[in-house]
Design a protein around this motif. Structure first.
Motif, PDB file in Angstrom:
ATOM      1  N   PHE A  35       3.376  -2.261  -6.844  1.00 46.64           N
ATOM      2  CA  PHE A  35       3.078  -2.797  -5.042  1.00 46.64           C
ATOM      3  C   PHE A  35       4.588  -3.010  -4.683  1.00 46.64           C
ATOM      4  CE2 PHE A  35      -1.007  -3.324  -6.566  1.00 46.64           C
ATOM      5  CZ  PHE A  35      -2.042  -2.984  -5.436  1.00 46.64           C
ATOM      6  N   GLY A  36       4.693  -2.515  -3.573  1.00 49.06           N
ATOM      7  CA  GLY A  36       6.060  -2.843  -2.993  1.00 49.06           C
ATOM      8  C   GLY A  36       5.617  -4.306  -2.103  1.00 49.06           C
ATOM      9  N   LEU A  37       6.666  -4.998  -2.527  1.00 44.61           N
ATOM     10  CA  LEU A  37       6.701  -6.444  -1.851  1.00 44.61           C
ATOM     11  C   LEU A  37       7.610  -6.580  -0.883  1.00 44.61           C
ATOM     12  CD1 LEU A  37       6.179  -8.453  -5.510  1.00 44.61           C
ATOM     13  CD2 LEU A  37       4.444  -7.212  -3.824  1.00 44.61           C
ATOM     14  N   ILE A  38       7.314  -7.180   0.247  1.00 47.80           N
ATOM     15  CA  ILE A  38       8.271  -7.376   1.311  1.00 47.80           C
ATOM     16  C   ILE A  38       7.977  -8.935   1.736  1.00 47.80           C
ATOM     17  CG2 ILE A  38       9.183  -7.021   3.653  1.00 47.80           C
ATOM     18  CD1 ILE A  38       8.213  -4.083   3.102  1.00 47.80           C
ATOM     19  N   LEU A  39       9.190  -9.876   1.448  1.00 44.65           N
ATOM     20  CA  LEU A  39       8.915 -11.166   1.806  1.00 44.65           C
ATOM     21  C   LEU A  39       9.721 -11.340   2.970  1.00 44.65           C
ATOM     22  CD1 LEU A  39       8.023 -14.055   1.145  1.00 44.65           C
ATOM     23  CD2 LEU A  39      10.057 -14.341  -0.180  1.00 44.65           C
ATOM     24  N   ASN A  40       9.196 -11.751   4.262  1.00 48.23           N
ATOM     25  CA  ASN A  40       9.884 -11.630   5.794  1.00 48.23           C
ATOM     26  C   ASN A  40      10.293 -10.064   5.627  1.00 48.23           C
ATOM     27  OD1 ASN A  40       8.984 -14.184   6.137  1.00 48.23           O
ATOM     28  ND2 ASN A  40      10.881 -14.741   4.848  1.00 48.23           N
ATOM     29  N   VAL A 100      12.898  -6.888   0.526  1.00 45.01           N
ATOM     30  CA  VAL A 100      12.260  -6.402  -0.606  1.00 45.01           C
ATOM     31  C   VAL A 100      12.355  -7.387  -1.932  1.00 45.01           C
ATOM     32  CG1 VAL A 100      12.080  -4.547  -1.997  1.00 45.01           C
ATOM     33  CG2 VAL A 100      12.501  -3.987   0.305  1.00 45.01           C
ATOM     34  N   LYS A 101      11.405  -7.595  -2.529  1.00 45.50           N
ATOM     35  CA  LYS A 101      11.285  -8.320  -3.668  1.00 45.50           C
ATOM     36  C   LYS A 101      10.814  -7.869  -5.055  1.00 45.50           C
ATOM     37  CE  LYS A 101      12.809 -12.180  -1.973  1.00 45.50           C
ATOM     38  NZ  LYS A 101      14.113 -13.073  -2.535  1.00 45.50           N
ATOM     39  N   PRO A 102      11.187  -7.826  -6.099  1.00 43.60           N
ATOM     40  CA  PRO A 102      10.645  -7.058  -7.155  1.00 43.60           C
ATOM     41  C   PRO A 102       9.399  -7.752  -7.513  1.00 43.60           C
ATOM     42  CG  PRO A 102      12.197  -8.587  -7.871  1.00 43.60           C
ATOM     43  CD  PRO A 102      12.182  -8.848  -6.345  1.00 43.60           C
ATOM     44  N   ILE A 103       8.566  -7.155  -8.378  1.00 44.34           N
ATOM     45  CA  ILE A 103       7.492  -7.631  -9.176  1.00 44.34           C
ATOM     46  C   ILE A 103       8.046  -8.255 -10.433  1.00 44.34           C
ATOM     47  CG2 ILE A 103       5.854  -6.070  -8.036  1.00 44.34           C
ATOM     48  CD1 ILE A 103       5.667  -4.366 -10.482  1.00 44.34           C
ATOM     49  N   ASN A 104       7.170  -8.876 -11.466  1.00 46.04           N
ATOM     50  CA  ASN A 104       7.422  -9.327 -12.661  1.00 46.04           C
ATOM     51  C   ASN A 104       8.711 -10.272 -12.697  1.00 46.04           C
ATOM     52  OD1 ASN A 104       5.322  -7.715 -13.624  1.00 46.04           O
ATOM     53  ND2 ASN A 104       6.670  -6.132 -13.811  1.00 46.04           N
ATOM     54  N   THR A 105       8.598 -11.127 -11.658  1.00 51.41           N
ATOM     55  CA  THR A 105       9.630 -12.021 -11.455  1.00 51.41           C
ATOM     56  C   THR A 105       9.183 -13.319 -10.415  1.00 51.41           C
ATOM     57  OG1 THR A 105      12.144 -12.406 -11.276  1.00 51.41           O
ATOM     58  CG2 THR A 105      11.040 -11.238  -9.539  1.00 51.41           C
ATOM     59  N   LEU A 106       9.725 -14.352 -10.755  1.00 55.91           N
ATOM     60  CA  LEU A 106       9.307 -15.662 -10.050  1.00 55.91           C
ATOM     61  C   LEU A 106      10.083 -15.704  -8.610  1.00 55.91           C
ATOM     62  CD1 LEU A 106       8.151 -18.624 -10.594  1.00 55.91           C
ATOM     63  CD2 LEU A 106      10.505 -19.300 -11.009  1.00 55.91           C
ATOM     64  N   VAL A 107       9.227 -15.722  -7.511  1.00 57.54           N
ATOM     65  CA  VAL A 107       9.744 -15.917  -6.153  1.00 57.54           C
ATOM     66  C   VAL A 107       9.537 -17.005  -5.526  1.00 57.54           C
ATOM     67  CG1 VAL A 107       9.444 -14.583  -4.092  1.00 57.54           C
ATOM     68  CG2 VAL A 107       9.124 -13.411  -6.072  1.00 57.54           C
ATOM     69  N   LEU A 152       4.316 -12.508   3.416  1.00 47.85           N
ATOM     70  CA  LEU A 152       4.522 -11.789   2.369  1.00 47.85           C
ATOM     71  C   LEU A 152       3.494 -10.304   2.589  1.00 47.85           C
ATOM     72  CD1 LEU A 152       5.498 -11.004  -0.841  1.00 47.85           C
ATOM     73  CD2 LEU A 152       3.336 -12.051  -1.460  1.00 47.85           C
ATOM     74  N   LYS A 153       4.252  -9.219   2.429  1.00 46.97           N
ATOM     75  CA  LYS A 153       3.519  -7.962   2.498  1.00 46.97           C
ATOM     76  C   LYS A 153       3.396  -7.358   1.652  1.00 46.97           C
ATOM     77  CE  LYS A 153       4.668  -7.489   7.289  1.00 46.97           C
ATOM     78  NZ  LYS A 153       5.111  -6.629   8.534  1.00 46.97           N
ATOM     79  N   CYS A 154       2.275  -6.598   0.918  1.00 44.27           N
ATOM     80  CA  CYS A 154       2.150  -5.990  -0.342  1.00 44.27           C
ATOM     81  C   CYS A 154       1.595  -4.538   0.016  1.00 44.27           C
ATOM     82  CB  CYS A 154       1.058  -6.763  -1.272  1.00 44.27           C
ATOM     83  SG  CYS A 154       1.463  -8.242  -1.532  1.00 44.27           S
ATOM     84  N   THR A 155       2.794  -3.614  -0.257  1.00 43.64           N
ATOM     85  CA  THR A 155       2.315  -1.860   0.213  1.00 43.64           C
ATOM     86  C   THR A 155       1.680  -1.387  -1.020  1.00 43.64           C
ATOM     87  OG1 THR A 155       4.367  -1.272  -0.555  1.00 43.64           O
ATOM     88  CG2 THR A 155       4.480  -2.092   1.566  1.00 43.64           C
TER      89      THR A 155
END
Length: 280
Positions: A76-81, A84-91, A99-102
């Motif tokens: 999934f594409g992750l947009i925090l504000n 763009v944020k990666p998956i499989n990492t601490l946020v 947070l939007k998940c495309t």
């Protein structure tokens, strides 16, 4: 707290309702236990901690408290504000962050873990949503998701995170109790043919067409479990998933391994799979 601005197709799931199948209660729980476990690992939770599971369409969430999250599973594409944020990492998220998940580029289900887990309804020892057992069967727009207590932060080296290779088309299985009912041609087709995931697949069962009409002996209703592959007279394969019933009257011709069940949970409708029988 987390406010749900858009729900997508999502629910709260944990490791499931273990110990109640004898009275007809489905196991439920996360469909891809490997990916959900990685999300919990990243935020310092136990592997059984409840997460948000979302399918095909991710949620949009407003955070009303500071916390730590991790998202794993499908890409999934992750947009925090606006970032763009990666998956499989601490946020790290702050009060007021959105947070939007495309839609995912590959895979089908994603998992969002929050530090401390979710403080949601517990029924029969589990927070897993299931219509008729819990008050709701899924997360809705406008819901408020309460976060549990903080957990000890464990610094995880990203190199130790091993996402599941759900690009694999091979589904590992064992022979089921009624595998011997099949004629040799049907057995050969099972191992050599490529099958497509049916559009009607869901948390109860993954449907696969392609064997054609098959004749076999009638059986009494017997126990089944997630990963059991049932064969109908029309040749449809029903692979039972986490919300499946506890008994069934179709022959149990195959049984998926736990890893294969996780991989299958990430397959999209119309995606092709092949079966590989252990020991063959």
């Amino acid at each position: 707290m987390i406010r749900v601005l858009k729900a997508g197709i999502s629910s709260i799931q944990d490791s499931g309702r273990v110990g109640f199948r004898a009275i007809g209660v489905p196991l439920s729980g996360v469909m891809d236990a490997h990916s959900a476990g990685l999300a919990n690992q990243l935020v310092g939770n136990t592997s059984a901690t409840a997460v948000i599971e979302f399918t095909a369409m991710g949620p949009t969430l407003l955070f009303e408290s500071d916390t730590l999250i991790a998202i794993t599973g499908a890409s999934f594409g992750l947009i925090l504000n606006d970032e763009v944020k990666p998956i499989n990492t601490l946020v790290q998220v702050k009060v007021g962050d959105i947070l939007k998940c495309t839609s995912p580029k590959n895979g089908w289900r994603g998992y969002l873990a929050v530090q401390g887990g979710f403080d949601s309804q517990v029924v029969l020892g589990s927070k897993s949503m299931y219509q008729g057992i819990t008050e709701k069967g899924r997360i809705d727009k406008g819901d408020i998701l309460r976060i549990g207590g903080t957990s000890e932060i464990i610094i995880v080296d990203n190199e130790s995170i091993n996402p599941l290779d759900f690009d694999s088309k091979i589904i590992q299985v064992f022979k089921g109790p009624e595998y011997g009912f099949l004629d040799e041609k049907t057995k050969e087709n099972l191992e050599k043919a490529s099958f497509k995931i049916h559009q009607n697949s869901n948390r109860m069962a993954t449907q696969i067409d392609g064997l054609g009409e098959v004749k076999f002996k009638d059986i009494l209703t017997v126990s089944v479990q997630p990963g059991t592959v049932q064969l109908t007279p029309s040749g449809k394969l029903l692979i039972l998933m986490k919300d499946a019933q506890t008994t069934g009257g179709y022959p149990r011709i195959l049984q998926l391994t736990n890893k294969a069940l996780n991989i299958l949970a990430q397959k999209r409708p119309n995606e092709a799979v092949t079966f590989k029988i252990a020991g063959n």
